[in-house]
Each structure stands twice: as C-alpha cells, then as structure tokens.
Design a protein around this motif. Structure first.
Motif, PDB file in Angstrom:
ATOM      1  N   ALA A  50       0.812  -1.215   0.000  1.00  0.00           N
ATOM      2  CA  ALA A  50       0.000   0.000   0.000  1.00  0.00           C
ATOM      3  C   ALA A  50       0.846   1.265   0.000  1.00  0.00           C
ATOM      4  CB  ALA A  50      -0.940   0.000   1.209  1.00  0.00           C
ATOM      5  N   GLY A  51       2.114   1.182   0.441  1.00  0.00           N
ATOM      6  CA  GLY A  51       2.974   2.357   0.439  1.00  0.00           C
ATOM      7  C   GLY A  51       4.068   2.302  -0.593  1.00  0.00           C
ATOM      8  N   ALA A  52       4.001   1.361  -1.538  1.00  0.00           N
ATOM      9  CA  ALA A  52       5.099   1.125  -2.475  1.00  0.00           C
ATOM     10  C   ALA A  52       4.876   1.824  -3.810  1.00  0.00           C
ATOM     11  CB  ALA A  52       5.278  -0.374  -2.708  1.00  0.00           C
ATOM     12  N   ASP A  53       5.993   2.093  -4.490  1.00  0.00           N
ATOM     13  CA  ASP A  53       5.963   2.592  -5.868  1.00  0.00           C
ATOM     14  C   ASP A  53       6.241   1.489  -6.871  1.00  0.00           C
ATOM     15  OD1 ASP A  53       5.559   5.454  -5.353  1.00  0.00           O
ATOM     16  OD2 ASP A  53       7.557   5.372  -4.460  1.00  0.00           O
ATOM     17  N   GLY A  54       6.837   0.393  -6.410  1.00  0.00           N
ATOM     18  CA  GLY A  54       7.160  -0.685  -7.325  1.00  0.00           C
ATOM     19  C   GLY A  54       8.028  -1.728  -6.655  1.00  0.00           C
ATOM     20  N   PHE A  55       8.608  -2.589  -7.484  1.00  0.00           N
ATOM     21  CA  PHE A  55       9.452  -3.686  -7.010  1.00  0.00           C
ATOM     22  C   PHE A  55      10.865  -3.504  -7.553  1.00  0.00           C
ATOM     23  CE2 PHE A  55       5.166  -5.426  -7.093  1.00  0.00           C
ATOM     24  CZ  PHE A  55       5.094  -6.186  -5.930  1.00  0.00           C
ATOM     25  N   ALA A  56      11.852  -3.455  -6.659  1.00  0.00           N
ATOM     26  CA  ALA A  56      13.244  -3.501  -7.099  1.00  0.00           C
ATOM     27  C   ALA A  56      13.579  -4.914  -7.542  1.00  0.00           C
ATOM     28  CB  ALA A  56      14.175  -3.062  -5.970  1.00  0.00           C
ATOM     29  N   VAL A  57      14.306  -5.021  -8.645  1.00  0.00           N
ATOM     30  CA  VAL A  57      14.642  -6.323  -9.221  1.00  0.00           C
ATOM     31  C   VAL A  57      16.062  -6.694  -8.802  1.00  0.00           C
ATOM     32  CG1 VAL A  57      14.865  -7.674 -11.339  1.00  0.00           C
ATOM     33  CG2 VAL A  57      13.150  -5.842 -11.197  1.00  0.00           C
ATOM     34  N   ILE A  58      16.178  -7.711  -7.947  1.00  0.00           N
ATOM     35  CA  ILE A  58      17.483  -8.232  -7.549  1.00  0.00           C
ATOM     36  C   ILE A  58      17.701  -9.524  -8.327  1.00  0.00           C
ATOM     37  CG2 ILE A  58      18.958  -8.872  -5.616  1.00  0.00           C
ATOM     38  CD1 ILE A  58      17.830  -5.970  -5.553  1.00  0.00           C
ATOM     39  N   ARG A  59      18.632  -9.505  -9.231  1.00  0.00           N
ATOM     40  CA  ARG A  59      18.807 -10.610 -10.175  1.00  0.00           C
ATOM     41  C   ARG A  59      19.329 -11.869  -9.478  1.00  0.00           C
ATOM     42  NH1 ARG A  59      17.807  -8.329 -14.951  1.00  0.00           N
ATOM     43  NH2 ARG A  59      18.350  -6.134 -15.292  1.00  0.00           N
ATOM     44  N   PRO A  60      19.097 -13.046 -10.092  1.00  0.00           N
ATOM     45  CA  PRO A  60      19.567 -14.292  -9.490  1.00  0.00           C
ATOM     46  C   PRO A  60      21.067 -14.272  -9.240  1.00  0.00           C
ATOM     47  CG  PRO A  60      18.118 -14.741 -11.348  1.00  0.00           C
ATOM     48  CD  PRO A  60      18.381 -13.277 -11.364  1.00  0.00           C
ATOM     49  N   GLY A  61      21.465 -14.842  -8.111  1.00  0.00           N
ATOM     50  CA  GLY A  61      22.886 -14.940  -7.794  1.00  0.00           C
ATOM     51  C   GLY A  61      23.527 -13.652  -7.356  1.00  0.00           C
ATOM     52  N   THR A  62      22.720 -12.608  -7.092  1.00  0.00           N
ATOM     53  CA  THR A  62      23.276 -11.323  -6.662  1.00  0.00           C
ATOM     54  C   THR A  62      22.605 -10.877  -5.374  1.00  0.00           C
ATOM     55  OG1 THR A  62      21.664  -9.911  -7.825  1.00  0.00           O
ATOM     56  CG2 THR A  62      23.573 -10.682  -9.085  1.00  0.00           C
ATOM     57  N   THR A  63      23.219  -9.870  -4.757  1.00  0.00           N
ATOM     58  CA  THR A  63      22.658  -9.217  -3.581  1.00  0.00           C
ATOM     59  C   THR A  63      22.579  -7.734  -3.866  1.00  0.00           C
ATOM     60  OG1 THR A  63      23.544 -10.864  -2.059  1.00  0.00           O
ATOM     61  CG2 THR A  63      23.004  -8.727  -1.128  1.00  0.00           C
ATOM     62  N   GLY A  64      21.483  -7.112  -3.459  1.00  0.00           N
ATOM     63  CA  GLY A  64      21.322  -5.684  -3.678  1.00  0.00           C
ATOM     64  C   GLY A  64      22.094  -4.893  -2.646  1.00  0.00           C
ATOM     65  N   GLU A  65      23.247  -4.403  -3.024  1.00  0.00           N
ATOM     66  CA  GLU A  65      24.080  -3.628  -2.105  1.00  0.00           C
ATOM     67  C   GLU A  65      23.726  -2.144  -2.180  1.00  0.00           C
ATOM     68  OE1 GLU A  65      28.063  -4.450  -3.218  1.00  0.00           O
ATOM     69  OE2 GLU A  65      27.998  -6.562  -2.609  1.00  0.00           O
ATOM     70  N   VAL A  66      23.991  -1.426  -1.094  1.00  0.00           N
ATOM     71  CA  VAL A  66      23.757   0.009  -1.069  1.00  0.00           C
ATOM     72  C   VAL A  66      24.540   0.665  -2.212  1.00  0.00           C
ATOM     73  CG1 VAL A  66      24.066   2.140   0.238  1.00  0.00           C
ATOM     74  CG2 VAL A  66      23.310   0.053   1.401  1.00  0.00           C
ATOM     75  N   GLY A  67      23.876   1.522  -2.964  1.00  0.00           N
ATOM     76  CA  GLY A  67      24.513   2.204  -4.082  1.00  0.00           C
ATOM     77  C   GLY A  67      24.383   1.490  -5.409  1.00  0.00           C
ATOM     78  N   ALA A  68      23.884   0.249  -5.395  1.00  0.00           N
ATOM     79  CA  ALA A  68      23.721  -0.485  -6.651  1.00  0.00           C
ATOM     80  C   ALA A  68      22.564   0.097  -7.462  1.00  0.00           C
ATOM     81  CB  ALA A  68      23.472  -1.964  -6.365  1.00  0.00           C
ATOM     82  N   ARG A  69      22.750   0.145  -8.778  1.00  0.00           N
ATOM     83  CA  ARG A  69      21.675   0.558  -9.680  1.00  0.00           C
ATOM     84  C   ARG A  69      20.901  -0.683 -10.100  1.00  0.00           C
ATOM     85  NH1 ARG A  69      19.717   5.435 -10.503  1.00  0.00           N
ATOM     86  NH2 ARG A  69      19.580   5.215 -12.764  1.00  0.00           N
ATOM     87  N   VAL A  70      19.604  -0.679  -9.853  1.00  0.00           N
ATOM     88  CA  VAL A  70      18.789  -1.849 -10.144  1.00  0.00           C
ATOM     89  C   VAL A  70      17.544  -1.426 -10.911  1.00  0.00           C
ATOM     90  CG1 VAL A  70      19.602  -3.082  -8.097  1.00  0.00           C
ATOM     91  CG2 VAL A  70      17.515  -1.695  -7.962  1.00  0.00           C
ATOM     92  N   PRO A  71      16.992  -2.329 -11.738  1.00  0.00           N
ATOM     93  CA  PRO A  71      15.709  -2.028 -12.378  1.00  0.00           C
ATOM     94  C   PRO A  71      14.597  -1.999 -11.328  1.00  0.00           C
ATOM     95  CG  PRO A  71      16.840  -3.875 -13.455  1.00  0.00           C
ATOM     96  CD  PRO A  71      17.535  -3.633 -12.162  1.00  0.00           C
ATOM     97  N   VAL A  72      13.570  -1.231 -11.622  1.00  0.00           N
ATOM     98  CA  VAL A  72      12.390  -1.174 -10.759  1.00  0.00           C
ATOM     99  C   VAL A  72      11.156  -1.401 -11.636  1.00  0.00           C
ATOM    100  CG1 VAL A  72      10.999   0.233  -9.201  1.00  0.00           C
ATOM    101  CG2 VAL A  72      13.497   0.425  -9.148  1.00  0.00           C
ATOM    102  N   VAL A  73      10.328  -2.360 -11.215  1.00  0.00           N
ATOM    103  CA  VAL A  73       9.060  -2.597 -11.914  1.00  0.00           C
ATOM    104  C   VAL A  73       8.021  -1.667 -11.299  1.00  0.00           C
ATOM    105  CG1 VAL A  73       7.329  -4.288 -12.586  1.00  0.00           C
ATOM    106  CG2 VAL A  73       9.689  -5.018 -12.187  1.00  0.00           C
ATOM    107  N   PRO A  74       7.576  -0.633 -12.021  1.00  0.00           N
ATOM    108  CA  PRO A  74       6.618   0.300 -11.419  1.00  0.00           C
ATOM    109  C   PRO A  74       5.254  -0.358 -11.238  1.00  0.00           C
ATOM    110  CG  PRO A  74       7.647   1.217 -13.408  1.00  0.00           C
ATOM    111  CD  PRO A  74       7.937  -0.245 -13.388  1.00  0.00           C
ATOM    112  N   LEU A  75       4.585  -0.010 -10.168  1.00  0.00           N
ATOM    113  CA  LEU A  75       3.184  -0.375 -10.039  1.00  0.00           C
ATOM    114  C   LEU A  75       2.365   0.527 -10.946  1.00  0.00           C
ATOM    115  CD1 LEU A  75       3.056  -0.897  -6.188  1.00  0.00           C
ATOM    116  CD2 LEU A  75       2.660  -2.653  -7.919  1.00  0.00           C
TER     117      LEU A  75
END
Length: 419
Positions: A385-410
């Motif tokens: 209810a408070g989200a803008d979308g989903f950050a995409v963390i690809r297989p075999g990776t970890t989302g680290e601070v500062g990483a550029r990631v795709p976002v699936v918008p709602l």
C-alpha cells in the motif's frame, strides 16, 4: 477430455521454473502475436488506449500565422494609423499601406502585409490617435509549421494515449483516433475458505484479491465489469471448469487467484488440461510469487484467449500481475515491451539465490533512490500500500547500497508514464 483424464494429465511433473526476465519476454511475444484489432474511437473515448496507427497532423501547426501576444500588427515604420482590429477566429483584411496598424489579440491570424507586431504594453498613443512604439527585433508571431507540417508523424504506433496525446490529436484536427481495442478481462477467485465481507476469523480469511485485482487490471488498460468478477468458486474440479469456461466466453484474459500448486484442492492445472490450454509459462523463478502461470487457448472461433494463474497469497498475486500480466497486456495492446526504469538502492536488499527477488520499494524520484519497505511477506499487503514498485534483484546477486537496479513500477492510471 474427461475431468478425470485431465486431472491425471495435470499430475505430470511440472517443468523447471522459467527465469523471470525470460518469462516476461515470452509472454510479451505471445501477446504481441495476438494483438487486439484496431478500432476507431472518438477523442472522448480513447484515454488509456494505444495508437494503432501513427498520429499525423492534418494541417500545418499552426495552420496560419498566429500572433503570440496582444498588441498591434504594424506595416512599415511608425507611428501607425489604426485601420482595424483582429480577433481570434476571424480572417483579417490585409494591411495594404505602410504606416498602418490593426489591433490584434493573442492567437489571432496575422494580417497579410504585417512587418512586425508591437506588444500592447510597449505601445503608446500620439496626440492624434496614432500608435507609437518600437517592436522587438524577433518576430512576435508563429509561422505555419512552427510545430509541425501537414502530414508529419508526431507519435508512432504503440503510443499510450493519455490526456496530452488527446489534446495534441485535437490540435491536429482529428475527431477520432484509430486505437487497439482494450482487452476485456475477468477474475475468478478460488478458495472456499474466503470471506467476501466482514472481518476474518474462525479459520477463514477475507478475500483481498477479488476487490483489488480488477482495479489493477483497469489501471493496465483492461475493461472489467462487476459481473466479470466471480467467486469464491467452489473447491471442486467441475466448478472450476464451468467457471473458467464461462469467463472465457467474453474475456480476452481471465485471471484466477489461488490453486496454482498441486494440492488436494488446487484444481487450476487439471482445469486447464480439460479445456485444452497450452502453457506459455508454468511457474517462474521469482520470490515471492513462484507458483504463477500463463496459459493460452484458441477458441472454435479462432480467437486467442489467455488465463493468468495468480497465487493465492496477496502480494505474490501482485508479483504475478507485474511479471506476467503487464507484459502480456502490453503485447495485446501493440505497445513496446515496457522498459524498466532504474534507481539506486538506499539500503541493502537480500538476494534469493537462484531466484529473482522482487522487493517492494518506495522511490524518491528527486534523488533517484529506492528504499525497501517493511511488512512485505507474501501474504501481506501493508507494504504494498505504500510502495511505488518492485526492485529487481537478479539471481545470484545481492542488492548492495549504491547499486543501480531495475524497478518494476506499479501501475498508476491507464497510459500514465513511470517516473
């Protein structure tokens, strides 16, 4: 095929889950191959549709020299004798002699013979009633074709129609637009344990997807009527087959909630087998939302219809919507495959091993940063209810601070652009 035979067929070992990005591409391709027919619609009825042919202008824009200011259309050097007045919507008489002027309104057609336009606030009157002043060196009117020339393509096929596009089309002289017919969608809610009113209790939970999924589908540009939402459907194979067959009679897309696994009351797979459906995607390597599917059916009339099996857990169901339904609908509408915007992670997000992790985030558009949310379990809706979308963390990776990631918008509103 009998329901018993269908049930037996559904027990065949399921294929390995499709990789998330590949699943999106696959469903988009089948949607595009089944793109809905083009129809002509009046401008008042095209918001949220998709252009089925390029938008071109029927005339030069502007169609005639147009004053940019309120002032005086003058010929030659001043001071100038007033010989007329020009209002918007009228064809003016030409200025035939040097030293003459006509008062002119913003948007009015510039008289033939005009050499300059003097702004009203920069003009004065001489004692004998003539107009004096110094016009600015740059022209104060728009020439025909300043914005576009007659026949010029302004927007390509596949453009989502929004209020700005509608206004542009009107300015080009169009009364109708040729657009793709909007998909008709239906929803079947599976699960005897669901309540449709009041608070949950006594082992029964409130159905959150029956009210919510149609609204999501409308924001993706679908037509969904109240009568197109059916359920809860009884937990029997015969009830599932009857409900899905009935929904497919009118809908281009039927979404179902729950029943996507192979438990004792999960009847979606044998139902699809009974109706002769082919799987486009059967499970996706994504968390949450793993047991999702998209199936394709071809009716006796040759029309292609689709069934999207959404998991029963509410957030997982929305993951299935953004993963499979959104690219399918883009294809059906003839739109380009959605390009995912990117954001910088402001906080770490854990990976999910060999699975893609879709993590709910709030996006700070000014800073371009994505912030993970709490209350994001697959059965929870508070974070969504408070989200803008989903950050995409690809297989075999970890989302680290500062990483550029795709976002699936709602989805926001039909045709509305992402940040």
């Amino acid at each position: 095929m009998s329901t018993e035979t269908a049930a037996a067929a559904a027990q065949v070992a399921a294929p390995p889950p499709a990789e998330w990005a590949e699943a999106r591409s696959r469903v988009y391709a089948v949607g595009l191959a089944a793109a809905l027919p083009a129809v002509d619609r009046p401008l008042a009825d095209v918001d949220g549709h998709t252009l089925a042919e390029p938008l071109t202008t029927r005339t030069d824009l502007p169609a005639f020299p147009t004053s940019s200011v309120d002032g005086w259309a003058v010929r030659g050097d001043g001071p100038w004798q007033v010989v007329g007045r020009v209002l918007a919507g009228h064809t003016p008489s030409p200025l035939t002699a040097d030293g003459t002027t006509a008062e002119i309104a913003t948007g009015a057609m510039v008289p033939e013979g005009t050499t300059a336009i003097l702004r009203i606030e920069e003009s004065s009157r001489t004692p004998d009633g003539r107009v004096a002043g110094t016009p600015r060196p740059q022209p104060e009117w728009r020439e025909p074709g300043d914005e576009a020339y007659a026949g010029e393509e302004l927007l390509p096929v596949g453009t989502a129609v929004d209020p700005a596009v509608i206004g542009l089309a009107a300015s080009c002289g169009h009364d109708t637009l040729r657009v793709r017919r909007q998909p008709r969608a239906a929803l079947l809610v599976f699960g005897d344990e669901l309540l449709t009113s009041g608070p949950p209790g006594a082992g029964r939970v409130r159905d959150a997807l029956g009210p919510a999924v149609p609204a999501w589908l409308r924001r993706y540009g679908c037509q969904v009527r109240p009568a197109d939402v059916v359920g809860p459907v009884a937990d029997t194979l015969s009830a599932h087959v009857a409900a899905l067959r009935g929904a497919l009679a009118d809908a281009d897309l039927v979404c179902t909630t729950g029943g996507t696994m192979h438990g004792p009351v999960d009847h979606l797979h044998p139902t699809l087998a009974a109706l002769g459906a082919d799987y486009v995607v059967n499970t996706v390597a994504v968390r949450p939302g793993f047991p999702m599917l998209l199936a394709r059916l071809v009716g006796d009339d040759g029309r292609v219809r689709f069934v999207a099996g959404l998991p029963g857990n509410p957030q997982s169901a929305i993951v299935a919507l953004v993963s499979l339904v959104a690219p399918l609908l883009a294809g059906l509408a003839g739109r380009p495959m959605p390009v995912l915007p990117q954001a910088t992670l402001a906080e770490p997000i854990a990976g999910r091993g060999d699975y893609t992790h879709l993590a709910l985030v709030r996006v700070d558009r000014a800073a371009g940063t994505a912030h993970p949310l709490r209350h994001v379990g697959s059965a929870m809706l508070r974070g969504l209810a408070g989200a803008d979308g989903f950050a995409v963390i690809r297989p075999g990776t970890t989302g680290e601070v500062g990483a550029r990631v795709p976002v699936v918008p709602l989805p926001l509103t039909p045709g509305e652009r992402a940040w």
